[in-house]
Design a protein around this motif. Structure first.
Motif, short mmCIF file in Angstrom:
data_model
loop_
_atom_site.label_atom_id
_atom_site.label_comp_id
_atom_site.label_asym_id
_atom_site.label_seq_id
_atom_site.Cartn_x
_atom_site.Cartn_y
_atom_site.Cartn_z
N GLY A 1 0.79 -1.23 0.00
CA GLY A 1 0.00 0.00 0.00
C GLY A 1 0.82 1.28 0.00
N ALA A 2 2.14 1.16 0.20
CA ALA A 2 2.98 2.37 0.26
C ALA A 2 3.01 3.11 -1.07
N ILE A 3 2.75 2.41 -2.16
CA ILE A 3 2.77 3.03 -3.49
C ILE A 3 1.72 4.15 -3.60
N TYR A 4 0.70 4.10 -2.75
CA TYR A 4 -0.35 5.14 -2.79
C TYR A 4 0.08 6.42 -2.07
N TYR A 5 1.16 6.34 -1.30
CA TYR A 5 1.57 7.48 -0.49
C TYR A 5 2.98 8.01 -0.82
N THR A 6 3.81 7.18 -1.42
CA THR A 6 5.19 7.56 -1.70
C THR A 6 5.37 7.83 -3.19
N PRO A 7 5.72 9.05 -3.58
CA PRO A 7 5.88 9.36 -5.00
C PRO A 7 7.01 8.55 -5.64
N VAL A 8 6.78 8.11 -6.85
CA VAL A 8 7.81 7.41 -7.63
C VAL A 8 7.96 8.15 -8.96
N ALA A 9 9.18 8.58 -9.25
CA ALA A 9 9.47 9.27 -10.52
C ALA A 9 10.26 8.32 -11.42
N ARG A 10 9.99 8.40 -12.71
CA ARG A 10 10.68 7.57 -13.69
C ARG A 10 11.44 8.49 -14.64
N VAL A 11 12.75 8.35 -14.70
CA VAL A 11 13.57 9.32 -15.42
C VAL A 11 14.40 8.63 -16.51
N THR A 12 14.80 9.43 -17.49
CA THR A 12 15.59 8.89 -18.61
C THR A 12 17.02 8.59 -18.19
N ASN A 13 17.59 9.44 -17.35
CA ASN A 13 19.01 9.31 -17.02
C ASN A 13 19.25 9.64 -15.55
N LEU A 14 19.64 8.64 -14.76
CA LEU A 14 19.86 8.86 -13.33
C LEU A 14 21.00 9.82 -13.07
N THR A 15 22.07 9.72 -13.86
CA THR A 15 23.22 10.60 -13.65
C THR A 15 22.83 12.06 -13.82
N SER A 16 22.05 12.35 -14.86
CA SER A 16 21.62 13.73 -15.08
C SER A 16 20.78 14.24 -13.91
N VAL A 17 19.93 13.37 -13.36
CA VAL A 17 19.10 13.75 -12.22
C VAL A 17 19.96 14.03 -11.00
N ILE A 18 20.96 13.21 -10.79
CA ILE A 18 21.87 13.43 -9.66
C ILE A 18 22.56 14.79 -9.79
N LEU A 19 23.04 15.09 -10.98
CA LEU A 19 23.73 16.37 -11.19
C LEU A 19 22.79 17.55 -10.98
N GLU A 20 21.55 17.43 -11.42
CA GLU A 20 20.58 18.50 -11.21
C GLU A 20 20.24 18.67 -9.73
N LEU A 21 20.10 17.55 -9.03
CA LEU A 21 19.76 17.61 -7.61
C LEU A 21 20.91 18.14 -6.77
N LYS A 22 22.12 17.93 -7.23
CA LYS A 22 23.26 18.51 -6.52
C LYS A 22 23.17 20.03 -6.52
N LYS A 23 22.63 20.59 -7.60
CA LYS A 23 22.45 22.04 -7.66
C LYS A 23 21.43 22.51 -6.63
N GLU A 24 20.54 21.59 -6.22
CA GLU A 24 19.53 21.91 -5.21
C GLU A 24 20.06 21.66 -3.79
N GLY A 25 21.33 21.27 -3.70
CA GLY A 25 21.93 21.09 -2.38
C GLY A 25 21.98 19.66 -1.88
N LEU A 26 21.49 18.70 -2.66
CA LEU A 26 21.55 17.31 -2.21
C LEU A 26 22.94 16.75 -2.45
N TRP A 27 23.31 15.78 -1.63
CA TRP A 27 24.50 15.00 -1.90
C TRP A 27 24.10 13.54 -1.89
N PHE A 28 24.97 12.66 -2.39
CA PHE A 28 24.54 11.30 -2.68
C PHE A 28 25.49 10.26 -2.11
#
Length: 252
Positions: free
Chosen positions: A147-174
């Motif tokens: 049932g967690a799928i109803y409450y936890t957002p799941v995003a599907r992306v073309t390229n994980l590396t690109s997403v990581i680089l974009e999120l680093k600009k938002e202050g996240l680290w990995f």
């Protein structure tokens, strides 16, 4: 491989599914078919970066339920995908630093469902999966998530590396789960963070790992040298929760 997403068969039905903006995970097309309607469907698929598989008539016949597939069968996500921005917005609304899961190549729907369940229980703001070489949101995933799928957002992306680089600009680290990394207890896992988990067989891909800030290993003392991906995700996630100090237990 079995697909449990919504199955859409026939040229008109598949084309309307694309035009209605339904999320199509995979498209199977008769190899060598040059008909105009099929080419129109392929153009729609390319616009949306849909995975296209050119297969034999025998393969299509085996996938078909209606036996009237007209050379095209699409599989749509059983559940809607969120965006990465939705997850950041969710964290901001809660007044929390973002905590995201990124899954690199998880193909077992039971594992994906279990990770989504863990993400929900440990207070993560979302799960990010790649479009290719990974399972999508199928019925089996939903069941395994309890049932967690109803409450936890799941995003599907073309390229994980690109997403990581974009999120680093938002202050996240990995931090990347890796048997050769530093013991997780020796790492500072506080702050806005993305936890990267790979598949059991291949682990995290080289390019994704290179763009992570730290590699974390889970101390083990048994006779085998690895954990199931969803179990590893749970162990590391709760070390992050412990260090972030945001856990609150209701007092009875």
């Amino acid at each position: 491989m079995e697909y449990e997403e919504l199955r859409i068969e026939g040229r008109n039905s598949v084309l309307e599914a694309f035009r209605s903006e339904k999320t199509i995970d995979k498209l199977f097309v008769l190899d060598g078919c040059k008909d105009g309607p099929v080419q129109t469907i392929l153009r729609e698929a390319r616009k949306r970066d849909t995975i296209v598989n050119f297969v034999s008539r025998e393969r299509l016949d085996a996938l078909s339920e209606t036996k009237k597939h007209q050379g095209v069968i699409a599989f749509a996500a059983a559940f809607s995908y969120a965006s990465v921005d939705d997850m950041l917005r969710k964290a901001k609304e809660k007044g929390e630093e973002p905590f995201l899961f990124l899954l690199d190549g998880i193909e077992d729907p039971h594992n994906l469902g279990a990770v989504i369940r863990t993400a929900n229980l440990c207070g993560a703001h979302g799960v990010i999966i790649p479009k290719r070489r990974a399972v999508g949101l199928t019925g089996t995933v939903a069941k395994a998530s309890a049932g967690a799928i109803y409450y936890t957002p799941v995003a599907r992306v073309t390229n994980l590396t690109s997403v990581i680089l974009e999120l680093k600009k938002e202050g996240l680290w990995f931090v990347c789960a890796d048997m050769g990394g530093s013991v997780m207890y020796d790492l500072d896992l506080k702050g806005p963070i993305g936890l990267v988990i790979g598949s059991e067989g291949e682990g995290v891909s080289k390019r994704v790992k290179e763009n992570c800030d730290f590699n974390a290993s889970i101390p083990m003392k048994g006779d085998i040298d690895s954990l199931n991906a969803s179990v590893a995700a749970g162990v590391l996630a709760y070390e992050i929760v412990r260090q972030r100090g945001i856990w609150r237990m209701d007092q009875g």
